[in-house]
Scaffold this motif. Sequence first.
Motif: not given
Length: 123
Positions: A21-28
């Motif tokens: 599961c790949a997440a976008s964003g810089r706060t993962f």
Amino acid sequence: VQLQASGGGLVQAGDSLRLSCAASGRTFSSYAMGWFRQAPGKEREFVASISGSGGTRYYADSVKGRFTISRDNAKNTVYLQMNSLKPEDTAVYYCAAGTTAQAMYWRGGIDYWGKGTQVTVSS
């Protein structure tokens, strides 16, 4: 946060499969991540969750010892390694981002859902 699950497929009982599961964003890394699944005609159920640091993990009893959740914060990705698959593992698997791994274990604290990926295990 946008979540994209992948890695599902058709396998035989006893086989292994790894979901990503790949997440976008810089706060993962600030999110706990979890996997849930929904079989036809059944409610969505908790599978596994992991804290933002990866140090705390929870599993449903039905998958304990067979599934392993992990994450790579450098790649903004969470994984679900599924071994010794059974026909009853057949479901659409969803990843989710939330507040804490414990809250997700109790099916709460979910902020974002990804689209599901189908896992089918034949006997």
